[in-house]
Each structure stands twice: as C-alpha cells, then as structure tokens.
Write an enzyme that holds these catalytic residues in place. Structure first.
Site, PDB file in Angstrom:
ATOM      1  N   SER A 222      47.438  26.723  36.438  1.00  0.00           N
ATOM      2  CA  SER A 222      46.227  26.516  37.225  1.00  0.00           C
ATOM      3  C   SER A 222      46.493  25.630  38.431  1.00  0.00           C
ATOM      4  O   SER A 222      47.424  24.815  38.444  1.00  0.00           O
ATOM      5  CB  SER A 222      45.146  25.868  36.356  1.00  0.00           C
ATOM      6  OG  SER A 222      45.479  24.516  36.085  1.00  0.00           O
ATOM      7  N   SER A 223      45.631  25.759  39.433  1.00  0.00           N
ATOM      8  CA  SER A 223      45.759  24.923  40.625  1.00  0.00           C
ATOM      9  C   SER A 223      45.502  23.458  40.297  1.00  0.00           C
ATOM     10  O   SER A 223      46.122  22.570  40.889  1.00  0.00           O
ATOM     11  CB  SER A 223      44.793  25.405  41.708  1.00  0.00           C
ATOM     12  OG  SER A 223      45.186  26.661  42.203  1.00  0.00           O
ATOM     13  N   GLU A 244      53.585  27.815  41.222  1.00  0.00           N
ATOM     14  CA  GLU A 244      52.839  29.076  41.285  1.00  0.00           C
ATOM     15  C   GLU A 244      51.482  28.837  40.646  1.00  0.00           C
ATOM     16  O   GLU A 244      51.404  28.528  39.456  1.00  0.00           O
ATOM     17  CB  GLU A 244      53.560  30.182  40.506  1.00  0.00           C
ATOM     18  CG  GLU A 244      54.738  30.786  41.222  1.00  0.00           C
ATOM     19  CD  GLU A 244      55.322  31.945  40.432  1.00  0.00           C
ATOM     20  OE1 GLU A 244      56.354  32.450  40.855  1.00  0.00           O
ATOM     21  OE2 GLU A 244      54.756  32.327  39.393  1.00  0.00           O
ATOM     22  N   CYS A 278      46.675  35.833  37.448  1.00  0.00           N
ATOM     23  CA  CYS A 278      46.419  35.041  38.649  1.00  0.00           C
ATOM     24  C   CYS A 278      46.153  35.918  39.858  1.00  0.00           C
ATOM     25  O   CYS A 278      45.532  35.468  40.830  1.00  0.00           O
ATOM     26  CB  CYS A 278      47.577  34.085  38.918  1.00  0.00           C
ATOM     27  SG  CYS A 278      49.192  34.888  39.012  1.00  0.00           S
TER      28      CYS A 278
END
Length: 489
Positions: A222-223, A244, A278
């Site tokens: 996750s970001s 990523e 994603c």
C-alpha cells in the site's frame, strides 16, 4: 511452531502471537509468533555471513539454484496453489495461475540479468573499458498479501541471481504461503543464510526496514506503508529503496463499436482478484451520452451476474473473497461514505454471507461529487465518472496523486496517441484490460504509486549497481606526457 527460516534452520518466533484465517470460513490457517527484534538481528547477521560466498559462487551456480527452485515449484504447484487459495480466498484457478507466473518469471529474471546487467566490454585505446555489476549485499523484501507467492518472488529471484542475500518479511495476512514458499526454496537447496524468512506484523517490519545491517529494501504494498518506509529510510542514500505501491487507476471508454468486448475488459479490469490488484480500474470514465448510458446499463447487468464464491468451489467463481473481514468492512464503509457525499448506487456492493469477506461487485456513479476523495479502495468497487469531452476525460484521469496504470478503450488511435502522451502513469494500455502487463516489461508507476521498477524485467537494474573500469594487462607509459610533466631529471 517453527515459522521463521533463519540461517538454514526453522525456529519458533519469540514475539507476539498472530494468526491468519480463511476469509470465508474464518478457520485458522496459520498460527505462530512473530519474529522478535533479536531474531530479525539474527536473520540479517545470517544473510551478511552468507553474502561473500554466495556472491563469489558466480552467475551460473546462482542461476542453477533458481532453476531448481522453478522445478520444485512445478512439482508442488497444486499444493502451493491450494495454500494460496485457502489463505487469500482467491479461486483455485487464479491461484494456479499465480504459481505458474512465479515459475515463468524466473526465466524472465535470468534473461533480464544477461540483457540489462551482467558484464560489458569495449576497447578504449590501449585499455579495455569494462562495466560489471556488483550486488548490494543484504536486501530486505517486504511482500503483499494479494499475490503472496508471485510478487515477493519477483523481488527475491532477481536479488538472488545478482548475488544478494535476502531477508524476507511477508504480509502478516499470508504467513502460511510465505512459509510454504520458503520450504520449497529449502527443497531446492538454498544455502544457509542466503534466504531468510521472518514473520510478523508492523513491529517486525519496522525492525527489518530500520536495521542498519541491510543495504536496501524492495517493497510491494500500500501507499501508506510505502510512504512510511520512505520516511524511515530518509537520509540514507547509501541504501537502495524501491517501492511499488497502489493506484487510483482510470479507465476511459469512448467511441467503441464492440460493446461486448468493452464490457469484458471493464469487468476484467475492475473485478478480477476481487478488485485486489494494484492495477485494477478504480475509476471508470464514461461519456455523458445515450451511448454511455447504454454501456453502463449493460455493465451493471453483466457485473451483477459475476459468480462470487469460495476458493475451492467445484464450479469455480470469477471472484473469491477479499482478504479479511476487516478489509470487507473498510470497503463497505467506503461505499457508504461515497453515497453520503452524493454518489449514486448503480450496483450495490454487498456482503454475500454474514461473517465472511465475500463481497459482490459494486458500481457507483460519483459524477456529482465535486471533491472526490483521491483514495484507492482495494476491492470490488468501481467509481463511474461521466464526462462531456475527451479533454475533460483526460483531466479527470490525471486528477490523482497516484500514477500506476491508466487505460483507454476506443477504436480511435488518435485518441490513444494523445492519451499515451498525456497520461500520468507508468502503465498505459489501449483496448486491453488494465490489469494486463508483460513480465518482460517494466512494472511500476509514478507519484504516490512508487519510485522504481524493482520487479519483472527491470528488476535486475535495482538488484546490483554498475562498476565501471578501465583495464590494461600491464602498466605502460602513454605515447606522450602531459605538458609540464618530466619523469627524469
């Protein structure tokens, strides 16, 4: 329970207890204790101790090892796929595809090393200009839960080929898959200390990411976690950090004759893996025209008929469960919030069985929301935005801090030429599902979607650094000395 693989031995965790559960039945799939900070220390020390010998084995020996691993994966494909399905909830057919992708990407990784890195020589006057690649040393790999076999090995395999040693910390939601995979590496004959597995949650991850003994970190997830890692490693330029992360990916539809194919590509882009890729389409941009209305009507009908079910159903579903009850709760809450902001429900995402993480596909028209939250909802929920012109569609598509994937479904090449130039994304597809990407191409995004391409074909670039040199077999004077230089009195 011995769930950590450190220096070639299986050991019991000394940290806090944790477990994983099947997202449908809630049956316990894995139960153990997290690695303590001392065990993380031991794993890093084991990797450091094994590094020189592993590096010096040479490429062919390292390549032989990963090829043996590919063979072991093939022999145990059905079992590993069953564990993936059991722990993640994804259908067995999709889990089998994941294992096959793990196998196939090994050849891609070997090809990438030889084509992108390896050694290069060129004559340079009376010397030879040489570029060689040297491994970083000890690298940490932090893996996600959505592809718990394939994605971590997209980092691990290239790192090992390059001569690094690895400490792998998987998602705490998929520890059983990680353990099974590490046992297959053991069967393949991985030397002690070359690959180490430490299990656990946030505390284990923080201890590994912040360890002074690692030379780099490769992350898929996750970001939010990626941003935290970026902050944690700030001010350490000596360490390679490749991230990523997620995306709020747009898919534009305009001027397409084959509506049935368009519907297929939208469904595949939005709801494959229960929306837990994603690269899934999070935002569907449709023209505000009668043709757009008709497309949405057909889409809602087709999405409502997608089969959702258990991973091992005899009649295999298109979608399985999302990863956990908590994930399902977050998605349902996100849907409710978007509706409260003015979103219109075209197809309600519902929990299909109480006490499970089985969710039906959801489609919301969010065109009326003036300040649409720029969030990645990691599941089977797609937001529709209606537009009046292609200029507006492009503006909406780029209205995100993310930049992973973007797609266009259209019969007009000139629109795609413009879309490709103006889209802010690392993956841009035309008339193909947004989730499609080649293993022989770079994979990653820009902005809050990541900073490098540390998997697939470009992974070799981040697993070793280039060393340039000029080499000559003997010392020799140049034909002419520089002005002002006299070697003899």
């Amino acid at each position: 329970m011995s769930t950590h693989f450190i220096d070639g031995s299986w050991v019991t965790g000394a940290g806090e207890p944790f477990a994983s559960r099947n997202p449908v039945t809630q049956a316990v799939v894995f139960e153990g204790r997290a690695a303590s900070e001392e065990q993380v220390d031991a794993a890093v020390a084991a990797a450091r101790g094994a590094f020189a010998a592993w590096r010096d084995r040479g490429l062919e020996e390292r390549a032989a090892l990963v090829k043996r691993f590919a063979g072991v994966l093939g022999e145990h494909k059905a079992r590993l796929a069953d564990v993936i399905g059991l722990e993640t909830g994804k259908p067995r057919w999709e889990a089998l595809t994941e294992v096959q992708t793990m196998i196939g990407k090994i050849d891609v990784s070997l090809m990438a090393w030889r084509e992108r890195t390896g050694e290069r020589q060129a004559e340079a006057g009376d010397a030879t200009a040489v570029v060689r690649h040297r491994p970083h040393g000890v690298v940490a790999v932090l893996g996600p839960y959505n592809f718990p076999g394939h994605l971590p090995n997209g980092h691990i395999v290239p790192a090992l080929i390059a001569g690094n040693c690895v400490v792998f910390k998987p998602s705490e939601l998929t520890p059983r898959v990680a353990e099974e995979t590490a046992r297959l590496w053991e069967k393949a004959g991985i030397p002690a200390g070359v690959l180490n597995l430490v299990q656990g949650g946030r505390r284990t991850g923080v201890a590994l990411a912040g360890h002074p003994g690692i030379d780099g970190l490769f992350f898929t997830g996750s970001s939010g976690t990626g941003n935290a890692l970026h902050r944690q490693l700030a001010g350490q330029p000596e360490k390679i950090l490749a991230l990523e992360m997620g995306g709020n990916n747009p898919l534009i539809v305009q001027d397409v004759a084959n509506t049935e194919a368009a519907i297929h590509h939208i469904l595949q882009s939005s709801f494959i893996s229960a929306g837990q890729r994603c690269t899934c389409a999070r935002r569907l941009l449709v023209p505000a025209t009668p043709e757009g209305d008709a497309l949405l009507g057909r889409l809602v009908d087709a999405a409502s008929r997608l089969k959702v079910g258990r991973y091992d159903d005899a009649e295999q579903p298109f979608m399985g469960a999302v990863i956990s009850l908590a994930a399902a709760d977050r998605l349902l809450a996100a849907q409710a919030r978007l509706v409260s902001l003015g979103g219109e429900v075209l197809l309600e995402m519902r929990r299909l069985e109480e006490g499970t993480a089985l969710l039906s596909p959801g489609i919301l028209d969010v065109s009326a929301i003036k300040e649409l939250p720029d969030e990645e909802h990691f599941g089977p929920l797609v937001q529709v935005q209606r537009y009046g012109s292609f200029d507006e569609a492009l503006s909406l598509a780029n209205r995100t801090r993310y930049g992973l994937a973007a797609g266009l479904i259209s019969d007009r090449r000139e629109l795609y030429e413009r879309f490709w130039r103006e889209s802010r994304a690392g993956i841009v597809n035309w008339n193909k599902p947004l989730t499609g990407a080649s293993s022989a191409a770079p994979f990653g995004g820009v902005g809050s979607s990541g900073n490098h391409r540390p998997s697939a074909y470009y992974a070799a670039d981040y697993c070793a650094y280039p060393v340039a040199g000029l080499e000559a077999a003997a010392v020799a004077l140049p034909g002419q000395l520089a002005p002002g230089m006299r070697l003899n009195s």
